[in-house]
Design a protein around this motif. Structure first.
Motif: not given
Length: 77
Positions: A21-31
């Motif tokens: 897991l890269d904390e700089n690339k976390v996105t909210p996603g489909v949900l």
């Protein structure tokens, strides 16, 4: 006991996912998108309903009985 095997698999896979897991690339996603879209549709529906209700309201005031003998004023727009 399928729940125990699922729990065991999740506890063993969780540390692997945390390393990747890269904390700089976390996105909210489909949900996150679905929740945002549902909230946007709800707000749009509420505003449309409010607009319909506001058009039904008659803002003209009833004449005051004390000044019934006076000349009626032109309604303001």
């Amino acid at each position: 006991m399928p729940s125990m095997s699922a729990h065991l698999a999740l506890t063993q896979l969780a540390p692997l996912a945390a390393k990747e897991l890269d904390e700089n690339k976390v996105t909210p996603g489909v949900l996150g998108f679905v929740v945002f879209a549902v909230l946007a549709l709800a707000v749009w529906g509420l505003m449309k309903s409010m607009n319909r209700h506001m058009h039904k309201i008659d803002f003209a005031e009833a004449p005051d009985p004390a000044t019934a003998g006076a000349a009626p004023e032109a309604p303001q727009k």
